[in-house]
Design an enzyme around this catalytic site. Structure first.
Site, PDB file in Angstrom:
ATOM      1  N   HIS A  33       0.837  -1.077   0.061  1.00 37.71           N
ATOM      2  CA  HIS A  33      -0.157  -0.059   0.032  1.00 37.71           C
ATOM      3  C   HIS A  33       0.778   1.255  -0.201  1.00 37.71           C
ATOM      4  O   HIS A  33       0.407   2.367  -0.355  1.00 37.71           O
ATOM      5  CB  HIS A  33      -0.947  -0.046   1.288  1.00 37.71           C
ATOM      6  N   ASP A  63       0.239  -7.597   1.392  1.00 39.95           N
ATOM      7  CA  ASP A  63       0.703  -6.146   1.730  1.00 39.95           C
ATOM      8  C   ASP A  63       2.176  -6.236   1.386  1.00 39.95           C
ATOM      9  O   ASP A  63       2.731  -5.612   2.387  1.00 39.95           O
ATOM     10  CB  ASP A  63       0.137  -5.562   2.858  1.00 39.95           C
ATOM     11  N   SER A  74       4.578   2.565   7.628  1.00 40.96           N
ATOM     12  CA  SER A  74       4.458   1.309   6.871  1.00 40.96           C
ATOM     13  C   SER A  74       5.639   0.683   6.116  1.00 40.96           C
ATOM     14  O   SER A  74       6.509   1.626   5.588  1.00 40.96           O
ATOM     15  CB  SER A  74       3.207   1.777   6.058  1.00 40.96           C
TER      16      SER A  74
END
Length: 441
Positions: free
Chosen positions: A125, A155, A246
């Site tokens: 993402h 992911d 992230s």
């Protein structure tokens, strides 16, 4: 009213995504809605979804590595291998009628060096839809990297640093020669209470370290881009992570990567004591295939399931004569022509009076007893590949039978998501309806 939200810890675009999954069809079923806020220059962006869990976590200063090695020594060994990733995400190909054109969105995240060939591991993402990204090392050296592979279902994405000139090639070689790839640990050996270290770039603050413990294991985390699908065996931690973290590594006290920081649970968009990481064993399995092929094929059954609960038993017809101790996985719907359908597995049917009639209850997979829908998801992820055969033991109309299914590759995400036009979720302060059973594997 549930105001806790699952926050993907990368700053991403202003598209609103809606995801839903649940462990049962009861009123307490979890609803996952991802909402991203566009990043503006010199501003802080956040990303959010709703779920329910408790928060907490001791202050970082309480921790010292149990091995006797100070935490700052572990940090110094790893910091040069952690990078900041900046990418410009593409604008959706079509926008709702009346929408104003939007400029490309800048996404900010983290990543880490995985080998000496210039491969960088991050979250999918973080580079969602981008073909290239800027990679900045802690010493300020910046390079362009190409996205060589991405898997929305786990992911995980892999980038590779590229050079446009001989001067850049030499600079790249000098940088990589001074950087050690981070070693990948075994996430199956992680236990609740283990100390962990998160390194990344929260809110663009580079070279940041936070510490905490593993506060939960074997979590099933909704995949950000794979509507209805989940990431099994996620690691829960109270180490503070925030948007921008992230893709950064979650380390154990030996300095090994045991996960990739990917999301937090929050009612505000900021850290509230619960973070999640994609487990390192998933990295080990997925990354080599992403580097080789650009994609990773996940096994697929084509059914939606839920854990069999007393709520379900009371609201469907056909389980009146079932043993009182019947445990297993309730099969809700079957995708026509999918592996489960071809195997003869029966889903729930609805009559003209809107009354549900139960289909099959899965009680075992390859001879192993299953009690929850999570057990099915985790088993297929850990032990099966595309083309494998799975034997399901099912309870149907008072009888038990075995059915065999040949797993195929999971299809691409719905065209709705690919077009950037998922349904708009209800307003934040409105109650969410109960979720349907999870689409499962």
């Amino acid at each position: 009213m549930n105001k806790n939200r699952l926050v993907l810890c990368g700053v991403i675009s202003a598209i609103i995504l809606a995801l839903s999954t649940s462990a049962s069809s009861s009123a307490n079923a979890n609803t996952i809605m991802t909402q991203a806020v566009r990043s503006e220059p010199n501003s802080v962006s956040s990303v959010a979804t709703n779920n329910t869990l408790a928060a907490g976590g001791p202050p970082a200063e309480q921790f010292r590595a149990l091995s006797g090695q100070p935490l700052n020594a572990i940090f110094k060994k790893a910091e040069n291998s952690v990078v900041q990733i900046t990418s410009r995400l593409p604008i959706p190909r079509s926008l709702p009628s009346g929408s104003q054109p939007q400029p490309p969105v800048t996404a900010l995240g983290s990543g880490f060096v995985s080998d000496t060939q210039g491969h960088i591991i991050t979250n999918a993402h973080v580079v969602d839809g981008a073909q290239t990204a800027d990679i900045t090392f802690v010493d300020g050296n910046r390079f362009t990297a190409r996205v060589v592979g991405s898997d929305i279902y786990s992911d995980i994405a892999v980038l590779k640093i590229v050079s446009n000139s001989s001067e850049q090639t030499k600079q790249q070689q000098d940088t990589l020669s001074s950087v050690k790839p981070l070693p990948i640990g075994n996430s199956s050996s992680v236990e609740v209470g283990d100390q962990v270290i998160a390194i990344g770039n929260p809110f663009g603050l580079s070279d940041t370290m936070t510490t905490g413990i593993v506060s939960g294991i074997s979590r099933v985390l909704p995949a950000a881009g794979g509507i209805g699908f989940s990431i099994p065996n996620a690691i829960q931690t109270d180490a503070p992570i925030n948007p921008g973290n992230s893709g950064g590594p979650l380390l154990n006290i030996q300095g090994q990567v045991i996960g990739i920081s990917t999301a937090i649970l929050s009612g505000t968009g900021g850290f509230s004591g619960i973070g999640f990481a994609v487990p390192s064993n998933t990295i080990t399995k997925v990354v080599p295939t992403l580097i080789k092929n650009g994609t990773y094929p996940h096994p697929y059954l084509g059914l939606s399931v839920a854990t069999l609960t007393s709520d379900i038993v009371q609201n469907v017809t056909g389980l009146e004569a079932a043993p009182p101790n019947l445990r297993g996985i309730y099969v809700d719907t079957i995708t026509k022509g999918g592996p489960a359908d071809k195997a003869g597995i029966h889903g729930t049917t609805t009559d003209q009076y809107s009354k549900k009639h139960v289909g099959d209850i899965i009680t075992a997979i390859d001879g192993r007893q299953v009690l929850r829908s999570d057990d099915l998801i985790t088993y297929l992820d850990q032990h099966k590949s595309v083309g494998d055969t799975v034997t399901f033991t099912v309870y149907r109309n008072g009888h038990t039978m075995d059915l065999k299914a040949a797993l195929t590759a999971r299809p691409n995400p719905p065209l709705l998501l690919a077009a950037g036009l998922p349904p708009v979720p209800p307003p934040p302060d409105s109650p969410s309806p109960p979720s349907p059973p999870s689409p499962g594997p």
